[in-house]
Write an enzyme that holds these catalytic residues in place. Structure first.
Site, mmCIF file in Angstrom:
data_model
loop_
_atom_site.group_PDB
_atom_site.id
_atom_site.type_symbol
_atom_site.label_atom_id
_atom_site.label_comp_id
_atom_site.label_asym_id
_atom_site.label_seq_id
_atom_site.Cartn_x
_atom_site.Cartn_y
_atom_site.Cartn_z
ATOM 1 N N THR A 199 56.360 8.149 24.835
ATOM 2 C CA THR A 199 56.939 6.971 24.181
ATOM 3 C C THR A 199 57.732 7.474 22.982
ATOM 4 O O THR A 199 57.153 8.034 22.046
ATOM 5 C CB THR A 199 55.841 6.010 23.689
ATOM 6 O OG1 THR A 199 55.050 5.618 24.811
ATOM 7 C CG2 THR A 199 56.446 4.771 23.045
ATOM 8 N N LYS A 251 59.630 -0.652 26.895
ATOM 9 C CA LYS A 251 58.288 -0.322 26.379
ATOM 10 C C LYS A 251 58.113 -0.853 24.947
ATOM 11 O O LYS A 251 57.093 -1.468 24.617
ATOM 12 C CB LYS A 251 58.128 1.206 26.420
ATOM 13 C CG LYS A 251 56.970 1.765 25.633
ATOM 14 C CD LYS A 251 55.697 1.834 26.412
ATOM 15 C CE LYS A 251 54.529 2.231 25.526
ATOM 16 N NZ LYS A 251 53.275 2.263 26.190
ATOM 17 N N LYS A 309 52.656 3.262 15.816
ATOM 18 C CA LYS A 309 53.785 4.109 16.245
ATOM 19 C C LYS A 309 54.822 3.268 17.014
ATOM 20 O O LYS A 309 56.011 3.322 16.729
ATOM 21 C CB LYS A 309 53.266 5.245 17.142
ATOM 22 C CG LYS A 309 54.384 6.063 17.766
ATOM 23 C CD LYS A 309 53.903 7.016 18.850
ATOM 24 C CE LYS A 309 55.105 7.595 19.592
ATOM 25 N NZ LYS A 309 54.754 8.473 20.694
HETATM 26 P P1 NAD Z 1 48.319 13.802 22.892
HETATM 27 O O1 NAD Z 1 48.587 14.146 21.466
HETATM 28 O O2 NAD Z 1 46.924 13.754 23.386
HETATM 29 O O3 NAD Z 1 49.138 14.816 23.856
HETATM 30 C C1 NAD Z 1 50.383 15.385 23.536
HETATM 31 C C2 NAD Z 1 50.326 16.856 23.961
HETATM 32 O O4 NAD Z 1 51.604 17.462 23.722
HETATM 33 C C3 NAD Z 1 49.302 17.674 23.169
HETATM 34 O O5 NAD Z 1 48.404 18.340 24.046
HETATM 35 C C4 NAD Z 1 50.160 18.660 22.378
HETATM 36 O O6 NAD Z 1 49.538 19.912 22.166
HETATM 37 C C5 NAD Z 1 51.378 18.788 23.294
HETATM 38 N N1 NAD Z 1 52.559 19.312 22.626
HETATM 39 C C6 NAD Z 1 53.028 19.034 21.383
HETATM 40 N N2 NAD Z 1 54.154 19.724 21.144
HETATM 41 C C7 NAD Z 1 54.412 20.457 22.255
HETATM 42 C C8 NAD Z 1 55.455 21.363 22.633
HETATM 43 N N3 NAD Z 1 56.456 21.651 21.809
HETATM 44 N N4 NAD Z 1 55.389 21.932 23.866
HETATM 45 C C9 NAD Z 1 54.382 21.633 24.728
HETATM 46 N N5 NAD Z 1 53.368 20.783 24.424
HETATM 47 C C10 NAD Z 1 53.386 20.202 23.205
HETATM 48 O O7 NAD Z 1 49.065 12.408 23.123
HETATM 49 P P2 NAD Z 1 48.854 11.401 24.370
HETATM 50 O O8 NAD Z 1 47.859 10.364 24.005
HETATM 51 O O9 NAD Z 1 48.699 12.204 25.611
HETATM 52 O O10 NAD Z 1 50.280 10.671 24.376
HETATM 53 C C11 NAD Z 1 51.438 11.310 24.900
HETATM 54 C C12 NAD Z 1 52.581 10.301 24.861
HETATM 55 O O11 NAD Z 1 52.230 9.162 25.626
HETATM 56 C C13 NAD Z 1 52.899 9.800 23.448
HETATM 57 O O12 NAD Z 1 54.303 9.671 23.335
HETATM 58 C C14 NAD Z 1 52.197 8.441 23.395
HETATM 59 O O13 NAD Z 1 52.814 7.540 22.490
HETATM 60 C C15 NAD Z 1 52.347 7.982 24.841
HETATM 61 N N6 NAD Z 1 51.317 7.027 25.294
HETATM 62 C C16 NAD Z 1 50.002 7.221 24.990
HETATM 63 C C17 NAD Z 1 49.051 6.291 25.437
HETATM 64 C C18 NAD Z 1 47.583 6.485 25.138
HETATM 65 O O14 NAD Z 1 46.820 5.527 25.340
HETATM 66 N N7 NAD Z 1 47.156 7.666 24.678
HETATM 67 C C19 NAD Z 1 49.453 5.176 26.184
HETATM 68 C C20 NAD Z 1 50.805 5.027 26.516
HETATM 69 C C21 NAD Z 1 51.733 5.956 26.054
#
Ligand code: NAD
Length: 295
Positions: A93, A168, A243
């Site tokens: 997102t 979204k 966010k």
């Molecule tokens: P998270 O922080 O658990 O996962 C993100 C991952 O990206 C981490 O493991 C981090 O180490 C990795 N990362 C960061 N920089 C990096 C790079 N340069 N190269 C490779 N990996 C890298 O977050 P999440 O909860 O998995 O959310 C991911 C996305 O999905 C976000 O944009 C969030 O807004 C969206 N989202 C989350 C949810 C939820 O309920 N968690 C729901 C809908 C959407």
């Protein structure tokens, strides 16, 4: 079966990638955190040493990253490495402007690109029932579909590049506003001596009905099971709601859209998170209304 690269193996990315493996795809992953890579290996995902390594020579590359800055820098690494004609799907997102920038980067390099943010949370990611809101060409969607159908239950093609992110943040802005409104209605009912159950029975079948009331009621013991019945454990954490509200405000400013309620909801969730509630489910705002009475 497709060769798929997956970058960002966090709370959402790992179960999404694991479902691709279970469906028989060959998945190569990358994350900057060692613990994420350990879990990915255990789920049958091959590990690359860099993002470019995960993207090189794949049919489909998926990114699932924290924000627009990171997505832009990862695209700068993976676009030169990806095979012409392959598709990069960003399911993070992020802000609409960054989504449009990475679409342009990919397209200029002869790649297909899709912004495909999701709703459904970690539970939906694990169950493979996410909803994808897709922005990009029909050709990009067709190329990505075999992976999206494994990770999700519903795919909505919203329009050109950036349209998925736009859908979204509009949805989540409305959700933030409707949750606060729902909490206000139940709080007022309590002060007026009306039972919470009676109000639920009325609203859930009347013109005030909405997802925040009917499916995700913020009052414990009322309506279907929701985070309110589990001491407001997420669910959907307030920090993530903040966010998304921030992204909506950013887009509203850039496009000149009037969103007074969206702005107000952002301020209320900002205060909630600042008070130490970022890890609480966003419906827990019902316990905070007295503290934002005069905002
Ligand atoms: P998270 O922080 O658990 O996962 C993100 C991952 O990206 C981490 O493991 C981090 O180490 C990795 N990362 C960061 N920089 C990096 C790079 N340069 N190269 C490779 N990996 C890298 O977050 P999440 O909860 O998995 O959310 C991911 C996305 O999905 C976000 O944009 C969030 O807004 C969206 N989202 C989350 C949810 C939820 O309920 N968690 C729901 C809908 C959407």
């Amino acid at each position: 079966m497709a060769e798929i690269g997956f970058i960002g193996l966090g709370n959402m990315g790992l179960p999404m990638a694991a479902n691709l493996v279970k469906a028989g795809h060959v998945v190569t992953g990358f994350d900057t955190v060692a613990a994420a890579l350990e879990k990915a290996r255990a789920a049958g995902i091959a590990i690359a040493g860099t993002a470019a390594g995960a993207a090189a020579d794949r049919d489909i590359v998926v990114t699932m990253l924290p924000n627009g800055d990171i997505v832009r820098s990862v695209f700068a690494e993976i676009v030169p490495a990806a095979r012409p004609g392959s598709v990069i799907v960003d399911s993070s997102t992020i802000d609409v402007a960054s989504a449009r920038i990475v679409h342009a980067m990919a397209t200029e390099a002869g790649l297909l690109c899709l912004d495909a943010p999701v709703s459904g949370g970690v539970g939906g990611a694990e169950a493979g029932t996410l909803t994808f809101m897709a922005g990009g060409s029909q050709a990009a969607l067709d190329r990505a579909r075999p992976a999206l159908e494994v990770m999700g239950g519903r795919i909505v093609h919203c329009g050109d590049g950036g349209a998925g992110q736009a859908a979204k943040i509009c949805n989540n802005m409305l959700l933030g506003i409707s949750m606060i409104g729902t909490c206000e209605a139940f709080a007022l009912a309590g002060k007026l001596g009306l039972s919470q159950q009676a109000l639920f029975d009325v609203i859930s079948t009347s013109s005030g009905q909405c997802w925040s009331v009917n499916t995700y009621c913020p009052v414990p013991g009322v309506g279907p099971k929701s985070p309110a019945d589990n001491d407001y454990q997420p669910g959907f954490a307030a920090a993530l709601m903040l966010k998304d509200l921030g992204l909506a405000q950013q887009a509203a400013e850039a496009s000149g859209a009037a969103t007074p309620m969206g702005r107000h909801a952002t301020a209320i969730y900002e205060a909630f998170v600042k008070a130490g509630n970022g890890g609480t489910d966003f419906s827990g705002i019902i316990r905070f209304l007295d503290q934002v009475r005069d905002r």
